[in-house]
Design a protein around this motif. Structure first.
Motif, short mmCIF file in Angstrom:
data_model
loop_
_atom_site.label_atom_id
_atom_site.label_comp_id
_atom_site.label_asym_id
_atom_site.label_seq_id
_atom_site.Cartn_x
_atom_site.Cartn_y
_atom_site.Cartn_z
N LEU A 224 37.05 46.56 26.65
CA LEU A 224 36.11 45.48 26.95
C LEU A 224 36.67 44.13 26.53
O LEU A 224 36.58 43.14 27.26
CB LEU A 224 34.78 45.75 26.24
N ARG A 225 37.26 44.09 25.35
CA ARG A 225 37.79 42.83 24.83
C ARG A 225 38.96 42.32 25.68
O ARG A 225 39.05 41.12 25.98
CB ARG A 225 38.23 43.05 23.38
N ARG A 226 39.84 43.22 26.10
CA ARG A 226 41.05 42.81 26.84
C ARG A 226 40.79 42.53 28.32
O ARG A 226 41.70 42.16 29.05
CB ARG A 226 42.13 43.87 26.67
N SER A 227 39.54 42.72 28.74
CA SER A 227 39.17 42.38 30.12
C SER A 227 38.15 41.26 30.19
O SER A 227 37.83 40.78 31.28
CB SER A 227 38.58 43.62 30.81
N VAL B 58 34.52 44.03 41.13
CA VAL B 58 35.21 44.05 42.42
C VAL B 58 36.13 42.84 42.54
O VAL B 58 37.30 42.97 42.96
CB VAL B 58 34.18 44.07 43.58
N ASP B 59 35.63 41.67 42.18
CA ASP B 59 36.46 40.47 42.27
C ASP B 59 37.69 40.57 41.38
O ASP B 59 38.80 40.19 41.78
CB ASP B 59 35.64 39.24 41.87
N ARG B 60 37.51 41.11 40.18
CA ARG B 60 38.64 41.25 39.28
C ARG B 60 39.68 42.19 39.87
O ARG B 60 40.88 41.92 39.84
CB ARG B 60 38.17 41.76 37.92
N ALA B 61 39.20 43.31 40.42
CA ALA B 61 40.13 44.30 40.99
C ALA B 61 40.88 43.75 42.19
O ALA B 61 42.02 44.14 42.46
CB ALA B 61 39.36 45.56 41.38
N GLN B 62 40.25 42.84 42.91
CA GLN B 62 40.86 42.30 44.13
C GLN B 62 41.50 40.93 43.94
O GLN B 62 41.84 40.25 44.91
CB GLN B 62 39.80 42.27 45.24
N GLY B 63 41.66 40.54 42.67
CA GLY B 63 42.44 39.34 42.37
C GLY B 63 41.71 38.03 42.46
O GLY B 63 42.33 36.96 42.47
N ARG B 64 40.39 38.07 42.51
CA ARG B 64 39.62 36.83 42.58
C ARG B 64 39.08 36.47 41.21
O ARG B 64 38.58 37.33 40.49
CB ARG B 64 38.45 36.98 43.57
N GLY B 65 39.16 35.20 40.87
CA GLY B 65 38.63 34.75 39.60
C GLY B 65 39.53 35.09 38.44
O GLY B 65 40.59 35.70 38.60
N PRO B 66 39.11 34.74 37.23
CA PRO B 66 39.93 34.99 36.05
C PRO B 66 40.01 36.46 35.71
O PRO B 66 39.05 37.22 35.92
CB PRO B 66 39.19 34.21 34.94
N ALA B 67 41.14 36.88 35.19
CA ALA B 67 41.32 38.28 34.76
C ALA B 67 40.52 38.57 33.51
O ALA B 67 40.15 39.71 33.25
CB ALA B 67 42.79 38.59 34.54
N GLY B 68 40.30 37.55 32.68
CA GLY B 68 39.51 37.73 31.47
C GLY B 68 40.29 38.32 30.31
O GLY B 68 39.74 38.51 29.23
N GLY B 69 41.56 38.63 30.52
CA GLY B 69 42.38 39.21 29.47
C GLY B 69 43.63 39.81 30.08
O GLY B 69 43.91 39.64 31.26
N ASP B 70 44.40 40.54 29.25
CA ASP B 70 45.69 41.05 29.71
C ASP B 70 45.62 42.47 30.28
O ASP B 70 46.63 43.03 30.67
CB ASP B 70 46.70 41.00 28.57
N LEU B 71 44.43 43.07 30.35
CA LEU B 71 44.30 44.39 30.96
C LEU B 71 44.48 44.24 32.47
O LEU B 71 43.96 43.32 33.08
CB LEU B 71 42.93 44.97 30.65
N SER B 72 45.22 45.17 33.08
CA SER B 72 45.53 45.04 34.51
C SER B 72 44.25 45.00 35.34
O SER B 72 43.26 45.64 35.02
CB SER B 72 46.44 46.18 34.96
N ARG C 24 37.85 50.84 34.06
CA ARG C 24 37.16 51.12 32.81
C ARG C 24 36.30 49.98 32.29
O ARG C 24 35.24 50.24 31.68
CB ARG C 24 38.18 51.56 31.75
N PRO C 25 36.66 48.70 32.47
CA PRO C 25 35.76 47.64 32.01
C PRO C 25 34.37 47.73 32.62
O PRO C 25 33.36 47.51 31.93
CB PRO C 25 36.49 46.35 32.45
N LEU C 26 34.28 48.07 33.89
CA LEU C 26 32.98 48.23 34.52
C LEU C 26 32.20 49.37 33.87
O LEU C 26 31.00 49.22 33.58
CB LEU C 26 33.16 48.51 36.02
N TYR C 27 32.85 50.49 33.65
CA TYR C 27 32.16 51.64 33.08
C TYR C 27 31.60 51.33 31.71
O TYR C 27 30.40 51.56 31.44
CB TYR C 27 33.13 52.83 33.00
N TRP C 28 32.43 50.80 30.84
CA TRP C 28 31.98 50.55 29.47
C TRP C 28 30.99 49.39 29.39
O TRP C 28 30.05 49.42 28.59
CB TRP C 28 33.18 50.32 28.55
#
Length: 420
Positions: free
Chosen positions: A51-54, A92-106, A111-115
């Motif tokens: 959660l923190r790295r995303s 979805v946006d994060r997975a498809q490269g839109r907007g900030p990544a929010g951290g260094d997790l790919s 998993r960020p969505l799940y948790w």
């Protein structure tokens, strides 16, 4: 004497007011609802790091702040729907490269969505508003949060008739991570694929095709309560192809030819087991087996990626007149009772069974290609296999997931072209 009476009256009034301000010693607050088994895993180190790295660590606190400001159940409903939808769109946006990544997790990480969702459900489960909340109302809020944060209510296709010359319509589903007590770091490539493909358009030999996706929980009870049918029923008559997807065997894809009407008892994400015939609304007419209508020959023959793809025809059955289970490499025999489909006897088999049974009940078996695809197991890199000492990600882990996502995209494209 009058002074004394006034003084005593004042003291008495003060005592009454104090009594109103301070509840009796025996009055205690109602205990908050206990977190679920899934929610309790949130406090482990790996989920917190994910959660923190995303940047998704702020999602649940944001919902808690929003709920703290509402003054009615109707307002709470609006908040939950808005926040759940926002979480899905953000993932979805994060997975498809839109907007900030929010951290260094790919970005391809599911998993960020799940948790984050579990953090939100825990907030709703333990929320005690001043206006009061019945158990039915709380259950309604949780259901809305589950539906919206899984993309189940945002399936949208272009206008036009099914099978026309315009854009083809494809529906793909995925699952949450599971077996988390074995390794809490686990990711599910089917969930990652759902995020990567949602709302995307692929090119096929017949023109463009739009993919819409949704996610499902790994919980027996949700399936018993009809989450699959409730989500898919409005869309199956309108799509040109569907496939449910889940994580299966090591090192291979499988197109599951046959699905069985049996739950084998493996524990779900709540550590609950079910060993029984899959419960449906009309058990009297329930078939023991359903079959894929995906173009499995074309899929298996195509070069779709790094992993081999198999047409899996094996099932486990109790033959007609028999009592013991028998493995049948070539599929079920007439009159047999299901004990495992090609996809086993867990929730991956069950979603395939329910989706294809719904297809058949809607009278679409002869016109709608649909079935189940199992992905390879998503593995961590060499040297990162011990949950106790390993890291939450590594380069090989990411590459494996990207390769699986890319190959599912190609499998879907081949299926769309092979279903002319």
């Amino acid at each position: 004497m009058s002074y004394i009476r006034v003084r005593l009256g004042a003291l008495g009034l003060a005592a009454v007011l104090a009594g109103l301000a301070t509840p009796p010693a025996l009055a205690v607050e109602e205990p908050k609802a206990a977190p679920t088994v899934e929610e309790l895993r949130l406090d482990r180190a790996a989920p917190q790091e994910i959660l923190r790295r995303s940047g998704f660590d702020a999602v649940a606190p944001e919902l808690a702040r929003a709920l703290g400001k509402v003054r009615s159940y109707a307002e709470a409903e609006r908040v939950v729907v808005r926040q759940g939808s926002r979480l899905w769109r953000r993932a979805v946006d994060r997975a498809q490269g839109r907007g900030p990544a929010g951290g260094d997790l790919s970005r391809d990480d599911d998993r960020p969505l799940y948790w984050a969702r579990l953090g939100m459900t825990r907030e709703v489960r333990q929320w005690e508003p001043e206006f009061g909340l019945s158990e039915a109302q709380r259950a309604g809020l949780l259901a809305s949060l589950e539906r919206t944060s899984r993309g189940q209510d945002t399936i949208r296709y272009p206008h036009g008739s099914k099978g026309g010359k315009g854009v083809k319509r494809i529906l793909v589903t995925g699952f949450d991570p599971f077996t988390l007590d074995r390794d809490v770091r686990i990711s599910n490539p089917s969930g990652a694929t759902a995020l990567a493909l949602d709302g995307t358009v692929i090119k096929t030999a017949d023109g463009p095709a739009r993919i819409e996706t949704a996610l499902f929980p790994v919980r027996w009870q949700d399936f018993t309560e009809g989450t699959v049918e409730r989500t898919l029923r409005p869309y199956l008559p309108r799509v040109d192809l569907f496939t449910t997807v889940s994580q299966g065997r090591v090192g291979r894809f499988d197109v599951e030819r046959t699905n069985g009407a049996w739950r084998g008892g493996f524990p779900d994400n709540e550590n609950l087991s079910r060993t029984e015939t899959i419960p449906v609304n009309d058990p009297a007419s329930q078939p023991q087996w359903t079959s894929t209508t995906l173009p499995y020959k074309e899929i298996v023959a195509a070069s779709t990626g790094r992993f081999p793809v198999y047409d899996n025809t094996e099932v486990t059955e109790i033959p007609a007149g028999g009592t013991d289970p028998v493995v049948r490499p070539g599929g079920p025999t007439p009159g047999s009772t299901a004990r495992a489909g090609g996809g086993g006897d867990y929730l991956s088999n069950e979603i395939a069974y329910r989706a294809t049974l719904l297809r058949d009940h809607l009278g679409l078996r002869g016109s709608l290609p649909g079935g189940h695809v199992h992905t390879p197991v998503l593995q961590f890199g060499t040297g990162n296999t011990d949950p106790a000492t390993g890291t939450v990600t590594d380069p090989q882990f990411v590459q494996n997931r990207l390769d699986i996502i890319g190959q599912i995209r190609e499998i879907v494209r081949v299926a769309a072209e092979g279903s002319r």
